[in-house]
Design a protein around this motif. Structure first.
Motif, PDB file in Angstrom:
ATOM      1  N   ASN A 128      31.769  26.716 -40.998  1.00  0.00           N
ATOM      2  CA  ASN A 128      31.959  26.366 -42.400  1.00  0.00           C
ATOM      3  C   ASN A 128      32.272  27.614 -43.204  1.00  0.00           C
ATOM      4  OD1 ASN A 128      31.481  23.671 -42.037  1.00  0.00           O
ATOM      5  ND2 ASN A 128      29.339  23.773 -42.636  1.00  0.00           N
ATOM      6  N   LYS A 129      32.601  27.383 -44.450  1.00  0.00           N
ATOM      7  CA  LYS A 129      32.816  28.494 -45.355  1.00  0.00           C
ATOM      8  C   LYS A 129      31.513  29.262 -45.513  1.00  0.00           C
ATOM      9  CE  LYS A 129      36.224  26.106 -48.175  1.00  0.00           C
ATOM     10  NZ  LYS A 129      36.521  25.580 -49.513  1.00  0.00           N
ATOM     11  N   ASN A 130      31.643  30.499 -45.933  1.00  0.00           N
ATOM     12  CA  ASN A 130      30.449  31.292 -46.210  1.00  0.00           C
ATOM     13  C   ASN A 130      29.666  30.653 -47.352  1.00  0.00           C
ATOM     14  OD1 ASN A 130      31.126  33.162 -44.277  1.00  0.00           O
ATOM     15  ND2 ASN A 130      32.145  34.520 -45.722  1.00  0.00           N
ATOM     16  N   PHE A 131      28.375  30.923 -47.365  1.00  0.00           N
ATOM     17  CA  PHE A 131      27.546  30.436 -48.458  1.00  0.00           C
ATOM     18  C   PHE A 131      27.948  31.153 -49.735  1.00  0.00           C
ATOM     19  CE2 PHE A 131      25.068  28.655 -45.142  1.00  0.00           C
ATOM     20  CZ  PHE A 131      24.180  27.756 -45.693  1.00  0.00           C
ATOM     21  N   SER A 132      28.028  30.401 -50.799  1.00  0.00           N
ATOM     22  CA  SER A 132      28.338  30.997 -52.101  1.00  0.00           C
ATOM     23  C   SER A 132      27.047  31.534 -52.707  1.00  0.00           C
ATOM     24  CB  SER A 132      28.942  29.936 -53.028  1.00  0.00           C
ATOM     25  OG  SER A 132      27.969  28.958 -53.350  1.00  0.00           O
ATOM     26  N   PRO A 133      27.141  32.397 -53.716  1.00  0.00           N
ATOM     27  CA  PRO A 133      25.922  32.878 -54.386  1.00  0.00           C
ATOM     28  C   PRO A 133      25.101  31.722 -54.979  1.00  0.00           C
ATOM     29  CG  PRO A 133      27.764  34.280 -54.961  1.00  0.00           C
ATOM     30  CD  PRO A 133      28.329  33.131 -54.188  1.00  0.00           C
TER      31      PRO A 133
ATOM     32  N   PHE B 282      21.238  30.859 -54.045  1.00  0.00           N
ATOM     33  CA  PHE B 282      20.208  30.671 -55.063  1.00  0.00           C
ATOM     34  C   PHE B 282      19.501  29.334 -54.860  1.00  0.00           C
ATOM     35  CE2 PHE B 282      18.674  29.284 -59.209  1.00  0.00           C
ATOM     36  CZ  PHE B 282      17.935  30.389 -59.604  1.00  0.00           C
ATOM     37  N   LEU B 283      20.281  28.280 -54.590  1.00  0.00           N
ATOM     38  CA  LEU B 283      19.695  26.966 -54.357  1.00  0.00           C
ATOM     39  C   LEU B 283      18.847  26.955 -53.087  1.00  0.00           C
ATOM     40  CD1 LEU B 283      19.385  24.036 -55.193  1.00  0.00           C
ATOM     41  CD2 LEU B 283      21.524  23.551 -53.990  1.00  0.00           C
ATOM     42  N   LEU B 284      19.287  27.648 -52.071  1.00  0.00           N
ATOM     43  CA  LEU B 284      18.524  27.723 -50.823  1.00  0.00           C
ATOM     44  C   LEU B 284      17.190  28.419 -51.045  1.00  0.00           C
ATOM     45  CD1 LEU B 284      18.065  27.432 -47.813  1.00  0.00           C
ATOM     46  CD2 LEU B 284      19.557  29.409 -47.458  1.00  0.00           C
ATOM     47  N   VAL B 285      17.205  29.515 -51.769  1.00  0.00           N
ATOM     48  CA  VAL B 285      15.956  30.230 -52.069  1.00  0.00           C
ATOM     49  C   VAL B 285      15.032  29.330 -52.886  1.00  0.00           C
ATOM     50  CG1 VAL B 285      14.958  32.198 -53.302  1.00  0.00           C
ATOM     51  CG2 VAL B 285      16.969  32.521 -51.857  1.00  0.00           C
TER      52      VAL B 285
ATOM     53  N   TYR C 268      15.928  18.939 -50.009  1.00  0.00           N
ATOM     54  CA  TYR C 268      15.952  19.501 -51.358  1.00  0.00           C
ATOM     55  C   TYR C 268      17.334  20.061 -51.668  1.00  0.00           C
ATOM     56  CZ  TYR C 268      14.572  22.350 -55.398  1.00  0.00           C
ATOM     57  OH  TYR C 268      14.474  22.900 -56.652  1.00  0.00           O
ATOM     58  N   PHE C 269      17.895  20.762 -50.716  1.00  0.00           N
ATOM     59  CA  PHE C 269      19.215  21.374 -50.864  1.00  0.00           C
ATOM     60  C   PHE C 269      20.264  20.297 -51.149  1.00  0.00           C
ATOM     61  CE2 PHE C 269      23.074  23.458 -49.178  1.00  0.00           C
ATOM     62  CZ  PHE C 269      22.973  24.713 -49.761  1.00  0.00           C
ATOM     63  N   VAL C 270      20.226  19.193 -50.385  1.00  0.00           N
ATOM     64  CA  VAL C 270      21.185  18.103 -50.552  1.00  0.00           C
ATOM     65  C   VAL C 270      20.968  17.389 -51.881  1.00  0.00           C
ATOM     66  CG1 VAL C 270      21.904  15.859 -49.630  1.00  0.00           C
ATOM     67  CG2 VAL C 270      21.532  17.781 -48.079  1.00  0.00           C
ATOM     68  N   GLU C 271      19.705  17.119 -52.221  1.00  0.00           N
ATOM     69  CA  GLU C 271      19.387  16.410 -53.467  1.00  0.00           C
ATOM     70  C   GLU C 271      19.865  17.160 -54.698  1.00  0.00           C
ATOM     71  OE1 GLU C 271      15.191  15.779 -53.489  1.00  0.00           O
ATOM     72  OE2 GLU C 271      15.274  14.377 -51.812  1.00  0.00           O
ATOM     73  N   ASN C 272      19.915  18.462 -54.610  1.00  0.00           N
ATOM     74  CA  ASN C 272      20.324  19.275 -55.752  1.00  0.00           C
ATOM     75  C   ASN C 272      21.777  19.716 -55.644  1.00  0.00           C
ATOM     76  OD1 ASN C 272      17.802  19.721 -57.490  1.00  0.00           O
ATOM     77  ND2 ASN C 272      17.084  19.912 -55.393  1.00  0.00           N
ATOM     78  N   GLU C 273      22.551  18.904 -54.954  1.00  0.00           N
ATOM     79  CA  GLU C 273      24.003  19.064 -54.838  1.00  0.00           C
ATOM     80  C   GLU C 273      24.425  20.395 -54.232  1.00  0.00           C
ATOM     81  OE1 GLU C 273      25.951  18.054 -58.477  1.00  0.00           O
ATOM     82  OE2 GLU C 273      24.739  16.267 -58.734  1.00  0.00           O
ATOM     83  N   GLY C 274      23.651  20.864 -53.299  1.00  0.00           N
ATOM     84  CA  GLY C 274      24.020  22.102 -52.630  1.00  0.00           C
ATOM     85  C   GLY C 274      24.759  21.868 -51.345  1.00  0.00           C
ATOM     86  N   ASN C 275      24.962  20.608 -50.994  1.00  0.00           N
ATOM     87  CA  ASN C 275      25.571  20.325 -49.698  1.00  0.00           C
ATOM     88  C   ASN C 275      27.037  19.921 -49.833  1.00  0.00           C
ATOM     89  OD1 ASN C 275      25.150  20.459 -46.978  1.00  0.00           O
ATOM     90  ND2 ASN C 275      24.590  18.320 -46.767  1.00  0.00           N
TER      91      ASN C 275
ATOM     92  N   GLN D 216      21.079  21.422 -41.228  1.00  0.00           N
ATOM     93  CA  GLN D 216      19.733  21.990 -41.298  1.00  0.00           C
ATOM     94  C   GLN D 216      19.687  23.330 -40.571  1.00  0.00           C
ATOM     95  OE1 GLN D 216      16.746  19.055 -40.466  1.00  0.00           O
ATOM     96  NE2 GLN D 216      15.320  20.585 -39.719  1.00  0.00           N
ATOM     97  N   ILE D 217      20.396  23.428 -39.478  1.00  0.00           N
ATOM     98  CA  ILE D 217      20.425  24.672 -38.691  1.00  0.00           C
ATOM     99  C   ILE D 217      21.132  25.783 -39.467  1.00  0.00           C
ATOM    100  CG2 ILE D 217      21.370  25.733 -36.605  1.00  0.00           C
ATOM    101  CD1 ILE D 217      20.897  23.026 -35.214  1.00  0.00           C
ATOM    102  N   SER D 218      22.250  25.445 -40.133  1.00  0.00           N
ATOM    103  CA  SER D 218      22.965  26.490 -40.873  1.00  0.00           C
ATOM    104  C   SER D 218      22.144  26.976 -42.060  1.00  0.00           C
ATOM    105  CB  SER D 218      24.342  26.000 -41.334  1.00  0.00           C
ATOM    106  OG  SER D 218      24.230  25.009 -42.321  1.00  0.00           O
ATOM    107  N   ILE D 219      21.401  26.067 -42.681  1.00  0.00           N
ATOM    108  CA  ILE D 219      20.546  26.461 -43.801  1.00  0.00           C
ATOM    109  C   ILE D 219      19.429  27.378 -43.307  1.00  0.00           C
ATOM    110  CG2 ILE D 219      18.836  25.565 -45.426  1.00  0.00           C
ATOM    111  CD1 ILE D 219      20.748  23.243 -45.936  1.00  0.00           C
ATOM    112  N   SER D 220      18.832  27.019 -42.194  1.00  0.00           N
ATOM    113  CA  SER D 220      17.772  27.842 -41.612  1.00  0.00           C
ATOM    114  C   SER D 220      18.301  29.224 -41.217  1.00  0.00           C
ATOM    115  CB  SER D 220      17.180  27.134 -40.392  1.00  0.00           C
ATOM    116  OG  SER D 220      16.274  27.952 -39.719  1.00  0.00           O
ATOM    117  N   SER D 221      19.475  29.262 -40.623  1.00  0.00           N
ATOM    118  CA  SER D 221      20.074  30.542 -40.222  1.00  0.00           C
ATOM    119  C   SER D 221      20.389  31.408 -41.426  1.00  0.00           C
ATOM    120  CB  SER D 221      21.353  30.300 -39.423  1.00  0.00           C
ATOM    121  OG  SER D 221      21.059  29.643 -38.230  1.00  0.00           O
ATOM    122  N   ARG D 222      20.913  30.773 -42.467  1.00  0.00           N
ATOM    123  CA  ARG D 222      21.224  31.529 -43.679  1.00  0.00           C
ATOM    124  C   ARG D 222      19.950  32.085 -44.301  1.00  0.00           C
ATOM    125  NH1 ARG D 222      24.210  35.146 -45.992  1.00  0.00           N
ATOM    126  NH2 ARG D 222      24.202  34.978 -48.247  1.00  0.00           N
ATOM    127  N   TRP D 223      18.873  31.284 -44.280  1.00  0.00           N
ATOM    128  CA  TRP D 223      17.610  31.756 -44.835  1.00  0.00           C
ATOM    129  C   TRP D 223      17.119  32.983 -44.064  1.00  0.00           C
ATOM    130  CZ3 TRP D 223      14.750  32.319 -48.766  1.00  0.00           C
ATOM    131  CH2 TRP D 223      13.465  32.832 -48.613  1.00  0.00           C
TER     132      TRP D 223
END
Length: 117
Positions: A37-42, A46-49, A77-84, A90-97
């Motif tokens: 996927n594309k790189n995570f945006s700032p 922020f939403l992930l944190v 939480y990430f999906v509910e707040n329109e971050g997806n 879930q794996i990419s979010i965990s890796s990014r964290w």
């Protein structure tokens, strides 16, 4: 012995079976390798944190959560707040964290060195 000769001398269906089991006749579905996927945006960072903090500090579940459940809740939480918008798994979010956490740790180490100088 004569029975085995008879069995071996009889035409078998094994050649037909092999022909039936060729790749073109099988219903084999290849699994498409996931594309990066594309790189995570700032904003996504922020939403992930925020998701991690809100899930981690939840007084109801707190630190009693198993890893799998924890990251499922962070992802929700990430999906509910329109971050997806980029379909983050879930794996990419965990890796990014993990990457964010590692970089923040380095930063804190540098700040500590400066303060102690």
């Amino acid at each position: 012995m004569s029975e085995s000769k008879n069995i071996l001398s009889q035409p078998s269906d094994s050649n037909q079976l092999i022909n039936d089991l060729t790749y073109s006749n099988l219903n084999v579905y290849t699994i498409k390798k996931s594309q990066r996927n594309k790189n995570f945006s700032p904003e996504e960072d922020f939403l992930l944190v925020s998701a991690w903090l809100n899930t981690n500090k939840d007084p109801i579940t707190g630190v009693e959560q198993q890893t799998k459940q924890f990251w499922a809740r962070v992802h929700a939480y990430f999906v509910e707040n329109e971050g997806n918008l980029n379909n983050r798994s879930q794996i990419s979010i965990s890796s990014r964290w993990q990457e964010i956490n590692r970089e923040v740790g380095k930063f804190v180490g540098f700040v500590t060195q400066i303060e102690n100088y």
